[in-house]
Write a protein that holds these residues in place. Structure first.
Motif, PDB file in Angstrom:
ATOM      1  N   LYS A  30      38.568  28.325  99.028  1.00 46.34           N
ATOM      2  CA  LYS A  30      39.923  28.227  99.573  1.00 46.34           C
ATOM      3  C   LYS A  30      40.837  29.072  98.709  1.00 46.34           C
ATOM      4  O   LYS A  30      40.993  28.818  97.514  1.00 46.34           O
ATOM      5  CB  LYS A  30      40.385  26.762  99.567  1.00 46.34           C
ATOM      6  N   TYR A  43      34.261  24.716  96.049  1.00 50.25           N
ATOM      7  CA  TYR A  43      33.756  23.346  96.098  1.00 50.25           C
ATOM      8  C   TYR A  43      32.669  23.233  97.153  1.00 50.25           C
ATOM      9  O   TYR A  43      32.480  24.144  97.969  1.00 50.25           O
ATOM     10  CB  TYR A  43      34.887  22.342  96.366  1.00 50.25           C
ATOM     11  N   ASP A  45      31.293  21.276 100.391  1.00 50.34           N
ATOM     12  CA  ASP A  45      31.783  20.461 101.498  1.00 50.34           C
ATOM     13  C   ASP A  45      31.192  19.063 101.419  1.00 50.34           C
ATOM     14  O   ASP A  45      29.998  18.889 101.204  1.00 50.34           O
ATOM     15  CB  ASP A  45      31.397  21.116 102.824  1.00 50.34           C
ATOM     16  N   VAL A  48      34.287  16.585  98.077  1.00 46.82           N
ATOM     17  CA  VAL A  48      35.691  16.562  97.688  1.00 46.82           C
ATOM     18  C   VAL A  48      36.454  15.657  98.647  1.00 46.82           C
ATOM     19  O   VAL A  48      36.277  15.733  99.855  1.00 46.82           O
ATOM     20  CB  VAL A  48      36.273  17.996  97.738  1.00 46.82           C
ATOM     21  N   LYS A  49      37.318  14.818  98.084  1.00 43.97           N
ATOM     22  CA  LYS A  49      38.181  13.985  98.921  1.00 43.97           C
ATOM     23  C   LYS A  49      39.358  14.832  99.396  1.00 43.97           C
ATOM     24  O   LYS A  49      40.107  15.378  98.576  1.00 43.97           O
ATOM     25  CB  LYS A  49      38.694  12.777  98.136  1.00 43.97           C
ATOM     26  N   ASP A  50      39.504  14.928 100.707  1.00 39.44           N
ATOM     27  CA  ASP A  50      40.564  15.760 101.277  1.00 39.44           C
ATOM     28  C   ASP A  50      41.947  15.362 100.780  1.00 39.44           C
ATOM     29  O   ASP A  50      42.773  16.211 100.460  1.00 39.44           O
ATOM     30  CB  ASP A  50      40.539  15.692 102.804  1.00 39.44           C
ATOM     31  N   SER A  51      42.220  14.069 100.715  1.00 32.88           N
ATOM     32  CA  SER A  51      43.553  13.615 100.310  1.00 32.88           C
ATOM     33  C   SER A  51      43.860  14.003  98.861  1.00 32.88           C
ATOM     34  O   SER A  51      44.993  14.378  98.543  1.00 32.88           O
ATOM     35  CB  SER A  51      43.691  12.106 100.492  1.00 32.88           C
ATOM     36  N   GLU A  52      42.855  13.941  97.990  1.00 34.96           N
ATOM     37  CA  GLU A  52      43.064  14.333  96.585  1.00 34.96           C
ATOM     38  C   GLU A  52      43.313  15.831  96.462  1.00 34.96           C
ATOM     39  O   GLU A  52      44.190  16.262  95.713  1.00 34.96           O
ATOM     40  CB  GLU A  52      41.863  13.929  95.729  1.00 34.96           C
ATOM     41  N   MET A  53      42.535  16.622  97.189  1.00 37.32           N
ATOM     42  CA  MET A  53      42.721  18.076  97.129  1.00 37.32           C
ATOM     43  C   MET A  53      44.058  18.472  97.730  1.00 37.32           C
ATOM     44  O   MET A  53      44.726  19.382  97.227  1.00 37.32           O
ATOM     45  CB  MET A  53      41.580  18.799  97.842  1.00 37.32           C
ATOM     46  N   GLN A  54      44.477  17.792  98.782  1.00 37.23           N
ATOM     47  CA  GLN A  54      45.770  18.085  99.382  1.00 37.23           C
ATOM     48  C   GLN A  54      46.893  17.816  98.376  1.00 37.23           C
ATOM     49  O   GLN A  54      47.828  18.600  98.252  1.00 37.23           O
ATOM     50  CB  GLN A  54      45.980  17.257 100.634  1.00 37.23           C
ATOM     51  N   ARG A  55      46.780  16.732  97.634  1.00 39.85           N
ATOM     52  CA  ARG A  55      47.786  16.406  96.621  1.00 39.85           C
ATOM     53  C   ARG A  55      47.815  17.461  95.512  1.00 39.85           C
ATOM     54  O   ARG A  55      48.886  17.891  95.065  1.00 39.85           O
ATOM     55  CB  ARG A  55      47.514  15.024  96.036  1.00 39.85           C
ATOM     56  N   THR A  99      35.288  20.634  91.599  1.00 41.14           N
ATOM     57  CA  THR A  99      35.975  21.778  92.193  1.00 41.14           C
ATOM     58  C   THR A  99      36.373  22.716  91.064  1.00 41.14           C
ATOM     59  O   THR A  99      36.868  22.273  90.029  1.00 41.14           O
ATOM     60  CB  THR A  99      37.242  21.324  92.948  1.00 41.14           C
TER      61      THR A  99
END
Length: 113
Positions: A30, A43, A45, A48-55, A99
């Motif tokens: 990304k 990373y 697939d 990785v927790k999407d919500s953590e990476m978004q934060r 990541t």
């Protein structure tokens, strides 16, 4: 120990090659622009927790200036972070579920989340 280069693009190309990016659909990359600085996350697939990476990404996008790896590490709201200048450690970490974050401003370092 295989040291990372001071050249951001060289580190990205070497990491892509070492992880098999483009050959394995599980290895993801990304790229983003943060404060006029290109950054790249690597990373696996599903690891990785999407919500953590978004934060993490939102925090980085809110930065007015992106400094070196040390300064950036201090700004990221994540519990387990480490900096490394070892290319082999980056590959091992990503394949183990972490990541890797590279930035043009990091020199020969990457941040592992």
């Amino acid at each position: 120990m295989l040291p990372l280069s001071n050249d951001y693009k060289e580190n990205i190309l070497q990491t892509e090659k070492s992880l098999g990016y483009g050959k394995s659909f599980d290895v993801l990359e990304k790229r983003m622009a943060v404060a006029n600085t290109e950054i790249t996350f690597f990373y696996v697939d599903g690891f990785v927790k999407d919500s953590e990476m978004q934060r993490v990404m939102q925090t980085l996008l809110s930065q007015k200036k992106l400094g070196g790896a040390y300064e950036t590490e201090r700004a990221i709201p994540y519990v387990e972070l480490t900096r490394t200048s070892d290319a082999a450690a980056v590959v091992t970490a990503v394949l183990s579920g972490q990541t890797a974050l590279f930035a043009e401003s990091f020199g020969n370092e990457a941040i592992l989340l």
